[in-house]
Structures are given as C-alpha cells and as structure tokens.
Design a protein around this motif. Structure first.
Motif, PDB file in Angstrom:
ATOM      1  N   LEU A  47      33.540  39.362  33.146  1.00 37.91           N
ATOM      2  CA  LEU A  47      33.052  39.721  31.820  1.00 37.91           C
ATOM      3  C   LEU A  47      31.899  40.718  31.857  1.00 37.91           C
ATOM      4  CD1 LEU A  47      33.138  36.240  30.040  1.00 37.91           C
ATOM      5  CD2 LEU A  47      34.839  38.061  29.966  1.00 37.91           C
ATOM      6  N   GLN A  48      31.370  40.996  33.043  1.00 40.14           N
ATOM      7  CA  GLN A  48      30.262  41.938  33.207  1.00 40.14           C
ATOM      8  C   GLN A  48      29.102  41.638  32.244  1.00 40.14           C
ATOM      9  OE1 GLN A  48      33.048  45.446  32.784  1.00 40.14           O
ATOM     10  NE2 GLN A  48      31.862  46.158  34.537  1.00 40.14           N
ATOM     11  N   PRO A  49      28.548  40.432  32.334  1.00 43.83           N
ATOM     12  CA  PRO A  49      27.478  40.047  31.381  1.00 43.83           C
ATOM     13  C   PRO A  49      26.242  40.924  31.459  1.00 43.83           C
ATOM     14  CG  PRO A  49      27.653  38.466  33.179  1.00 43.83           C
ATOM     15  CD  PRO A  49      28.836  39.362  33.297  1.00 43.83           C
ATOM     16  N   SER A  50      25.984  41.547  32.600  1.00 41.21           N
ATOM     17  CA  SER A  50      24.800  42.408  32.705  1.00 41.21           C
ATOM     18  C   SER A  50      24.900  43.636  31.808  1.00 41.21           C
ATOM     19  CB  SER A  50      24.602  42.840  34.162  1.00 41.21           C
ATOM     20  OG  SER A  50      25.717  43.592  34.622  1.00 41.21           O
ATOM     21  N   LEU A  51      26.113  44.001  31.381  1.00 43.85           N
ATOM     22  CA  LEU A  51      26.314  45.158  30.511  1.00 43.85           C
ATOM     23  C   LEU A  51      26.455  44.773  29.047  1.00 43.85           C
ATOM     24  CD1 LEU A  51      28.860  47.199  32.675  1.00 43.85           C
ATOM     25  CD2 LEU A  51      26.376  47.406  32.608  1.00 43.85           C
ATOM     26  N   ARG A  52      26.420  43.476  28.744  1.00 41.45           N
ATOM     27  CA  ARG A  52      26.569  43.021  27.360  1.00 41.45           C
ATOM     28  C   ARG A  52      25.225  42.516  26.829  1.00 41.45           C
ATOM     29  NH1 ARG A  52      32.361  42.347  26.512  1.00 41.45           N
ATOM     30  NH2 ARG A  52      33.435  42.231  28.527  1.00 41.45           N
ATOM     31  N   ASP A  53      25.169  42.371  25.521  1.00 38.50           N
ATOM     32  CA  ASP A  53      23.938  41.878  24.891  1.00 38.50           C
ATOM     33  C   ASP A  53      23.741  40.392  25.156  1.00 38.50           C
ATOM     34  OD1 ASP A  53      23.525  44.410  23.937  1.00 38.50           O
ATOM     35  OD2 ASP A  53      24.325  44.001  21.937  1.00 38.50           O
ATOM     36  N   ALA A  54      24.796  39.610  25.095  1.00 43.39           N
ATOM     37  CA  ALA A  54      24.667  38.166  25.276  1.00 43.39           C
ATOM     38  C   ALA A  54      26.018  37.573  25.672  1.00 43.39           C
ATOM     39  CB  ALA A  54      24.150  37.497  24.001  1.00 43.39           C
ATOM     40  N   VAL A  55      25.993  36.648  26.659  1.00 40.28           N
ATOM     41  CA  VAL A  55      27.157  35.844  27.030  1.00 40.28           C
ATOM     42  C   VAL A  55      26.673  34.398  27.094  1.00 40.28           C
ATOM     43  CG1 VAL A  55      28.937  35.368  28.746  1.00 40.28           C
ATOM     44  CG2 VAL A  55      28.190  37.728  28.350  1.00 40.28           C
ATOM     45  N   HIS A  56      27.130  33.564  26.152  1.00 41.32           N
ATOM     46  CA  HIS A  56      26.663  32.188  26.039  1.00 41.32           C
ATOM     47  C   HIS A  56      27.817  31.223  26.309  1.00 41.32           C
ATOM     48  CE1 HIS A  56      22.843  33.056  23.407  1.00 41.32           C
ATOM     49  NE2 HIS A  56      22.922  33.806  24.502  1.00 41.32           N
ATOM     50  N   PHE A  99      49.897  30.578  44.077  1.00 38.96           N
ATOM     51  CA  PHE A  99      49.133  30.190  42.899  1.00 38.96           C
ATOM     52  C   PHE A  99      50.024  30.337  41.668  1.00 38.96           C
ATOM     53  CE2 PHE A  99      45.782  30.520  45.877  1.00 38.96           C
ATOM     54  CZ  PHE A  99      44.710  29.794  45.384  1.00 38.96           C
ATOM     55  N   SER A 100      50.037  29.301  40.849  1.00 39.49           N
ATOM     56  CA  SER A 100      50.938  29.285  39.702  1.00 39.49           C
ATOM     57  C   SER A 100      50.261  29.898  38.479  1.00 39.49           C
ATOM     58  CB  SER A 100      51.363  27.848  39.391  1.00 39.49           C
ATOM     59  OG  SER A 100      50.237  27.058  39.003  1.00 39.49           O
ATOM     60  N   GLY A 101      51.091  30.360  37.575  1.00 34.11           N
ATOM     61  CA  GLY A 101      50.591  30.990  36.366  1.00 34.11           C
ATOM     62  C   GLY A 101      50.204  32.439  36.595  1.00 34.11           C
ATOM     63  N   SER A 102      50.082  33.161  35.508  1.00 29.88           N
ATOM     64  CA  SER A 102      49.719  34.580  35.593  1.00 29.88           C
ATOM     65  C   SER A 102      48.256  34.822  35.257  1.00 29.88           C
ATOM     66  CB  SER A 102      50.607  35.401  34.649  1.00 29.88           C
ATOM     67  OG  SER A 102      50.503  34.924  33.320  1.00 29.88           O
ATOM     68  N   GLY A 103      47.525  33.771  34.870  1.00 28.20           N
ATOM     69  CA  GLY A 103      46.116  33.945  34.545  1.00 28.20           C
ATOM     70  C   GLY A 103      45.896  34.239  33.070  1.00 28.20           C
ATOM     71  N   MET A 104      44.653  34.188  32.664  1.00 29.05           N
ATOM     72  CA  MET A 104      44.303  34.406  31.268  1.00 29.05           C
ATOM     73  C   MET A 104      44.281  35.897  30.927  1.00 29.05           C
ATOM     74  SD  MET A 104      41.284  31.538  30.866  1.00 29.05           S
ATOM     75  CE  MET A 104      41.009  31.973  29.150  1.00 29.05           C
ATOM     76  N   ALA A 105      44.520  36.170  29.653  1.00 34.05           N
ATOM     77  CA  ALA A 105      44.625  37.560  29.192  1.00 34.05           C
ATOM     78  C   ALA A 105      43.268  38.038  28.677  1.00 34.05           C
ATOM     79  CB  ALA A 105      45.685  37.674  28.104  1.00 34.05           C
ATOM     80  N   PHE A 106      42.467  38.612  29.567  1.00 40.35           N
ATOM     81  CA  PHE A 106      41.136  39.111  29.204  1.00 40.35           C
ATOM     82  C   PHE A 106      41.144  40.585  28.829  1.00 40.35           C
ATOM     83  CE2 PHE A 106      40.085  35.434  31.870  1.00 40.35           C
ATOM     84  CZ  PHE A 106      39.144  34.796  31.073  1.00 40.35           C
ATOM     85  N   GLY A 107      42.308  41.203  28.836  1.00 42.23           N
ATOM     86  CA  GLY A 107      42.355  42.643  28.597  1.00 42.23           C
ATOM     87  C   GLY A 107      41.785  43.068  27.264  1.00 42.23           C
ATOM     88  N   SER A 108      41.923  42.221  26.238  1.00 44.33           N
ATOM     89  CA  SER A 108      41.479  42.610  24.897  1.00 44.33           C
ATOM     90  C   SER A 108      39.964  42.631  24.754  1.00 44.33           C
ATOM     91  CB  SER A 108      42.072  41.649  23.859  1.00 44.33           C
ATOM     92  OG  SER A 108      41.649  40.318  24.116  1.00 44.33           O
ATOM     93  N   ILE A 109      39.226  41.991  25.681  1.00 40.25           N
ATOM     94  CA  ILE A 109      37.761  41.937  25.551  1.00 40.25           C
ATOM     95  C   ILE A 109      37.064  42.593  26.736  1.00 40.25           C
ATOM     96  CG2 ILE A 109      37.900  39.829  24.172  1.00 40.25           C
ATOM     97  CD1 ILE A 109      36.993  38.273  26.635  1.00 40.25           C
ATOM     98  N   GLN A 110      37.774  43.375  27.510  1.00 37.88           N
ATOM     99  CA  GLN A 110      37.174  44.015  28.676  1.00 37.88           C
ATOM    100  C   GLN A 110      36.186  45.106  28.300  1.00 37.88           C
ATOM    101  OE1 GLN A 110      37.556  41.843  31.171  1.00 37.88           O
ATOM    102  NE2 GLN A 110      38.105  43.466  32.587  1.00 37.88           N
ATOM    103  N   ALA A 111      36.357  45.705  27.140  1.00 38.54           N
ATOM    104  CA  ALA A 111      35.459  46.785  26.711  1.00 38.54           C
ATOM    105  C   ALA A 111      34.097  46.198  26.355  1.00 38.54           C
ATOM    106  CB  ALA A 111      36.057  47.533  25.530  1.00 38.54           C
ATOM    107  N   VAL A 112      33.087  46.446  27.189  1.00 35.74           N
ATOM    108  CA  VAL A 112      31.780  45.808  27.010  1.00 35.74           C
ATOM    109  C   VAL A 112      31.054  46.328  25.775  1.00 35.74           C
ATOM    110  CG1 VAL A 112      31.503  45.290  29.453  1.00 35.74           C
ATOM    111  CG2 VAL A 112      30.725  47.489  28.567  1.00 35.74           C
ATOM    112  N   PHE A 113      31.272  47.559  25.373  1.00 33.72           N
ATOM    113  CA  PHE A 113      30.589  48.102  24.207  1.00 33.72           C
ATOM    114  C   PHE A 113      31.331  47.771  22.913  1.00 33.72           C
ATOM    115  CE2 PHE A 113      29.441  50.912  27.790  1.00 33.72           C
ATOM    116  CZ  PHE A 113      28.086  50.640  27.814  1.00 33.72           C
TER     117      PHE A 113
END
Length: 371
Positions: A258-267, A218-232
């Motif tokens: 993204l663990q939407p069940s732990l967040r207020d809203a994911v749209h 699989f090519s590429g390293s993937g998207m950088a979600f580390g900055s938004i992993q903190a759900v609170f």
C-alpha cells in the motif's frame, strides 16, 4: 587423360563450370577428374562426382531437390519429438510439493498458533505458478503425508529482490569471461509464518520438529488491490480486520504494497473477542514506526464505532479506500465493515472475499502463439 585443375577448368565451356563440385587450386598438386558429363544439367538432381586428390578418394553426393519414396528411420519416429527442442519456462518440470523445514510454533491466542517454517523460493526450483506472489493467497501444507491443510500466511509474499540471483540465472545470461557449463540450481530459502486454528487443523497445530512437512502450490489468486494502487488518487486507506483476517493484514502491512509512506494516512481497525485473543500486540509500534500504519484495537466496539472514535483521521470519502479483512468467506464481520463504510460514504472497497482474476499459466513458450 590427366590434366591440372587449371587446365581442366579451361577445357570446359563456360556453362559447365558450375557442375564441378570440388577441385584443388594448388598448381603443384595434380588432380584427376572423372565422371564429368557434358550432358545438359538436370533441373531436379545432380549426378555424384568422384574427385581423386592426393591418392585419396572422396565421394560427395549432391542433395536431391525432389522428394524420395524411401522413408529413413530417424528421430521423427519418436512421439512428441518437438518437445525436446521447445523452450520451457523455468522450473516447469519441478514437483508441485516441496519439503518444508519446521522452525518454531507459538501460541498467539486461545485456539490459535503461529507456526514458522523455512521454504524454498528459488525460481529455478519453484515455478511461478506455485509461488507465494500476492497478499490474500493461502498456503497448502501436509503433515506426515496426510491430507493438506489450507492456512493463511501472516508473512509477506516473496520480494523479487530477495530472489534476484535465481531470477538472473533463469535468463541464461553469461558474463564476458564465463563459459556455458551445466550449473547446480541456486537455493534461496525464506521464512514463512502461518496462523493455524487448532480446531480446524489439529495435526498441523500440534506438529513438532520431528514431523515431516511439505508445502504445495499456494491456492487462490490473491486480493485485487489494483483499484487502490494509485497513492495520489487514494491518499487515505482504512483497513478493517478481525481475528479471521489479522494474519492477512499483517502480511499486507509487511509487504508495503500500500506504500503508506506516500499516503496521508493508513489506519488499521482491529477488533478481537477479548484481550487475550488479540494478536501481534508487540508489533503495533513497529507497524506505525517502520511501516506507517496506525493501529486501533477494541474488544467491544463495532467497526463503525471504532471509525467514529478515530479523531486523528481527516479524510475525503471520494479519496478514501477501505480494505476489509474478515476471512475468506462472507460473514457477519464483513457485513459490519460494509455498514461502517456506507456510513462513512466510502465506496472504493477491497474485500478478502473477492479475489483478483485468475492467471492463465502457459506450459511452454510455444503456447504463446495462441494468445
């Protein structure tokens, strides 16, 4: 003269006891000891000692401490002999390209087809560097030995729980009643769905079950979600996607990263050129009911208009992050999403055009010494 082992020991002064290499302590068995010298012990090497026990002669040579000029022919003459004993990572010697089983092909929009395959995910057969690990990676597929085609997966990356058996196997652990024997590797096939544009990959989009498919790293390293992993820290997530990024959006939602069940809203704000080209319409209810992601669609409005018309969203700009999925290359749709974020004062962004840092893969455990 002949003497017993016990009397032989007593016949030597105390400093010479350590010269005797071996002897029998059975008093019923007579032992003849020869070739024992009373000369001072050499600091560099010992003289060989002949021991006659029960009529059989055993010759033992003491190991010389000094180096010898003679070069023995042994395994050191083989090049890279060190590699024979080097600890390697699992599946490091497996091929990069593996068979891919065709399951189905479905038209999901004008000029768009979704292909479903079954591919190997066992860590004993596929090295970690080649695996589908992060959302935003791309699959490389070959049809009938032709040049590979890079396509976006619409299915989620491998869940470590689904390959637990092979992960435990590569640790080489043994149960209390288990014997260490050679075992066949574990096969753990899983389904992979990819979105294919017929104009860009005609051979792949027209493929059937009679064709030969292969999948590479699989090519590429993937998207950088580390900055938004903190759900609170970011209880609100806004996802902007068009047809170039909807496959990655689907993979992101199904991965539950993204663990939407732990967040207020994911749209999810998804825009398509027309109703016919709007994909995965039958899954929107599942996205909201099972994964907690509410979907808003449009064929005319801009991203900013879609965001402004979402009266169900209550957000704080500093506690909101945006995920922009508009393709691998910068384009007008990305600029439109950036303008919507600017108008909403959302500054924390994750883009499909920006990948996470590349991982440096080691070939063996010995390479870790330089880290």
């Amino acid at each position: 003269s002949e003497c017993s082992a016990k009397s032989t020991l007593h016949s030597f002064p105390l400093p010479y006891y350590d010269r005797i290499v071996g002897f029998s302590m059975h008093t019923s068995q007579m032992t003849r000891v020869t070739n024992v010298s009373r000369a001072p012990v050499s600091a560099r090497k010992f003289r060989p000692l002949l021991i006659v026990v029960g009529g059989r002669v055993a010759r033992r040579r003491a190991v010389a401490a000094a180096a010898t000029d003679e070069v023995d022919e042994d395994l050191w003459q083989f090049k890279d002999r060190k590699g024979w004993y080097e600890a390697k990572f699992s599946a490091s010697d497996m091929p990069d390209w593996n068979p891919l089983t065709f399951l189905s092909s479905e038209e999901v929009g004008p000029g768009l087809r979704e292909l479903t395959f079954e591919y190997e995910t066992s860590r004993e057969l596929v090295p970690l560097r080649n695996a589908y690990k992060h959302v935003g990676q791309y699959a490389q597929i070959r049809v009938n030995g032709m040049e590979e085609v890079v396509v976006a997966p619409s299915s989620e990356p491998i869940n470590p729980k689904s390959i637990r058996a092979s992960l435990l196997r590569v640790r080489n652990d043994l149960a209390a009643d288990e014997k260490k024997v050679e075992r066949d590797p574990i096969s753990e096939p899983q389904r992979l769905t990819v979105l294919v544009q017929t104009e860009e990959a005609p051979d792949l989009s027209k493929g059937t079950i009679s064709d030969l498919y292969e999948i590479g790293p699989f090519s590429g390293s993937g998207m950088a979600f580390g900055s938004i992993q903190a759900v609170f820290r970011f209880p609100t997530i806004c996802i902007f996607a068009d047809n170039a990024g909807i496959a990655t959006a689907r993979a992101l939602i199904k991965s539950e990263m993204l663990q939407p069940s732990l967040r207020d809203a994911v749209h999810l704000y998804y825009k398509a050129p027309n109703k016919a080209s709007m994909m995965y319409q039958d899954e929107y209810d599942e996205f909201e009911g099972k994964y907690g992601v509410k979907v808003f669609t449009s064929t005319r409005d801009t991203f900013q208009e879609m965001f402004d018309e979402d009266y169900t969203l209550v957000y704080e700009p500093e506690a909101t992050a945006a995920v922009i999925l508009t393709g691998r290359e910068p384009n007008e749709a990305e600029e439109e999403a950036l303008e919507a974020c600017k108008a909403a004062e959302i500054v924390t962004l994750v883009r499909q055009t920006e990948e996470r840092p590349e991982t440096e893969w080691l070939s063996s455990v010995g390479d870790m010494s330089g880290l």
